[in-house]
Scaffold this active site. Sequence first.
Site, PDB file in Angstrom:
ATOM      1  N   ARG A   1       0.921  -1.074   0.031  1.00 40.41           N
ATOM      2  CA  ARG A   1      -0.152  -0.069  -0.123  1.00 40.41           C
ATOM      3  C   ARG A   1       0.939   1.171   0.019  1.00 40.41           C
ATOM      4  O   ARG A   1       0.500   2.261  -0.634  1.00 40.41           O
ATOM      5  CB  ARG A   1      -0.987   0.053   1.296  1.00 40.41           C
TER       6      ARG A   1
ATOM      7  N   ASP B   1      -7.910  19.117 -14.199  1.00 40.65           N
ATOM      8  CA  ASP B   1      -8.205  17.907 -14.823  1.00 40.65           C
ATOM      9  C   ASP B   1      -8.202  17.769 -16.142  1.00 40.65           C
ATOM     10  O   ASP B   1      -8.709  18.512 -17.009  1.00 40.65           O
ATOM     11  CB  ASP B   1      -9.850  17.275 -14.375  1.00 40.65           C
TER      12      ASP B   1
ATOM     13  N   TYR C   1     -16.988  17.124 -15.016  1.00 41.13           N
ATOM     14  CA  TYR C   1     -17.387  15.845 -15.237  1.00 41.13           C
ATOM     15  C   TYR C   1     -18.435  15.524 -14.009  1.00 41.13           C
ATOM     16  O   TYR C   1     -18.344  15.865 -12.961  1.00 41.13           O
ATOM     17  CB  TYR C   1     -16.120  14.993 -14.989  1.00 41.13           C
TER      18      TYR C   1
ATOM     19  N   LYS D   1      -8.925   6.784 -19.192  1.00 39.75           N
ATOM     20  CA  LYS D   1      -9.331   7.172 -20.510  1.00 39.75           C
ATOM     21  C   LYS D   1      -8.138   7.193 -21.582  1.00 39.75           C
ATOM     22  O   LYS D   1      -7.791   6.019 -21.662  1.00 39.75           O
ATOM     23  CB  LYS D   1      -9.875   8.638 -20.498  1.00 39.75           C
TER      24      LYS D   1
HETATM   25  C1  LIG Z   1     -13.949   9.974 -16.606  1.00 36.91           C
HETATM   26  C2  LIG Z   1     -13.421  10.863 -15.873  1.00 36.91           C
HETATM   27  C3  LIG Z   1     -13.177  11.105 -14.384  1.00 36.91           C
HETATM   28  C4  LIG Z   1     -13.343   9.999 -13.412  1.00 36.91           C
HETATM   29  O1  LIG Z   1     -12.622   8.955 -13.556  1.00 36.91           O
HETATM   30  P1  LIG Z   1     -12.735   7.448 -13.434  1.00 36.91           P
HETATM   31  O2  LIG Z   1     -11.500   6.812 -13.920  1.00 36.91           O
HETATM   32  O3  LIG Z   1     -13.834   7.126 -14.194  1.00 36.91           O
HETATM   33  O4  LIG Z   1     -12.965   7.278 -11.704  1.00 36.91           O
HETATM   34  C5  LIG Z   1     -12.706  12.422 -13.754  1.00 36.91           C
HETATM   35  N1  LIG Z   1     -12.558  13.492 -14.955  1.00 36.91           N
HETATM   36  C6  LIG Z   1     -12.818  13.308 -16.331  1.00 36.91           C
HETATM   37  C7  LIG Z   1     -12.652  14.425 -17.242  1.00 36.91           C
HETATM   38  C8  LIG Z   1     -13.370  12.130 -16.810  1.00 36.91           C
HETATM   39  O5  LIG Z   1     -13.423  11.928 -17.993  1.00 36.91           O
END
Ligand SMILES: *Cc1c(COP(=O)(O)O)cnc(C)c1O
Length: 383
Positions: free
Chosen positions: A50, A174, A102, A199
Site C-alpha cells: 500500500r 483535470d 465531469y 481514458k
Molecule cells: C472519467 C473521468 C473522471 C473520473 O475518472 P474514473 O477513472 O472514472 O474514476 C474524471 N474526470 C474526467 C474528465 C473524466 O472523463
Amino acid sequence: MSIESNFFTKAVHAGTRPEPVTGAIMTPIFQTSTYVQSEPGVHKGFDYSRANNPTRQAYEEALATIENAKHALSFSSGIAAEQAIIQTLDANAEVIVCDDVYGGTGRLFRQLFSKYGIKFHFVDMHDDKAIKDVLNKNTKLIWMESPTNPTMKIIDIKKMAALAKNAGAYLVVDNTFATPALQNPLDMGAAFVLHSTTKYIGGHSDVIGGAVMINDEDLFKKVKFVQFAAGAVPSPMECFMLLRSIKTLAVRVDRHCDNGERVASYLAESKKVSAVYYPGLANDRGHGIAKAQMRRFGGMISFDHAGSYDDVVAFFKKLKVYSLAESLGGVESLVNHPALMTHASVPTELRKKLGIGPNLVRLSCGIESADDLIADLDQALNS
Ligand SMILES: *Cc1c(COP(=O)(O)O)cnc(C)c1O
C-alpha cells in the site's frame, strides 16, 4: 500544430529501465504485498505494497515524466485521485469548480464531500465576476477542466492559475481530455494535474485508474500521505498495463487528433447537425485560447443533432463503428448521450443551463480509419 517530437521518445522510455536482476526490458509485475527485512526497519525501500511497490514506482515515474512534473501519485480510479486532493483540505475549506465539470466529480463534491463541511461553488469560468463573487479567504482550490466535458469549453489555464495565486489558493486542472501529449498545465502555473487514466492514458478501455501530478514538495507529501493512509492504490497488474499504455500515448493521441479534426469538419458541414463543439474548428468559441495552450485539439467532439429525440435514438441505433457506451479515450470509437448517460447525475436545471439537452451527442473518436468513421456517421445521420 503538432505534438512535440521529443514527446514520442519520452513516452516510450519514461519510467522504464532494464530490471537489475534479469535485464528484463519490461518492468515486471511485482505481485507482492510485503517485502522481507534483514533487521526491523531495514529494507530496500519497500516494506508494504500500500505504501510502495516497484511496478507502481516505475509507472508513477513515467506519469511524472510525461506531465513534466516532479512527482506523480497513482490511484485506483480518477475519482479516487480527486478524493485524495480534496482530503488534503480541512473542514470549512471552499473550492471553486467549473460548472460543467465531469458528472462524477460534481456528484463526489455535492453528495459526499459537502457533508464534511467543505463548500463547493460551481461557476461559469468564463464569467470573471461570478468567480470574484464567490472567492474569499477560505478558498483553497480552484478546480477546472479544459476542454470541459461534455460541452468542450476551453478555459484559460494561465489566467486561472494567476487568479488562484493572487487568492492564496491552488489551481487543479483535470487534464483527462487533453492528455499530457497535448497540454501540460503544471507548466502554465497549475499546482495539481489530475487524470482519469481510465481514458487516454490507458487507451484500451480495459483499466480503471487515476493519477495526480505535482511539483510542490509540501503538496506532494500531503497527497502521498492520503494515498498511504486512505489506501485507494492501483494493483501491480494495473500499474503494469498503464505503464505499457504510456509507451503508445503519443502515437495514439496524434491519430485521435487526426480523426477528431476530420470528423469535426464533416459534422460542421452536415445539415443534420445544428452545432458542433470542437476547439479545433476555426469558428469555435474556444479556438483562440485552445491554440495558445494546446498542441492539437484531441479526439473528443460534441454536437447537437438537428432532429427530434426519436431521430437521435435512431441515429444511435444505426451506428456500426461507433459503440454507444460511457467512457472515452480508447482506441475504439464511442458515442454517448450525456443527458441520459455520463451526466445524468447533474441537477436538471444546471444541465439545461449548460446546454446538455436531449439532442446533445458526444463522440470519442478512436484510431480507426477517418473515412470509415465519417461513412458511419453519414449513413446513421442520413439513411
Ligand atoms: C472519467 C473521468 C473522471 C473520473 O475518472 P474514473 O477513472 O472514472 O474514476 C474524471 N474526470 C474526467 C474528465 C473524466 O472523463
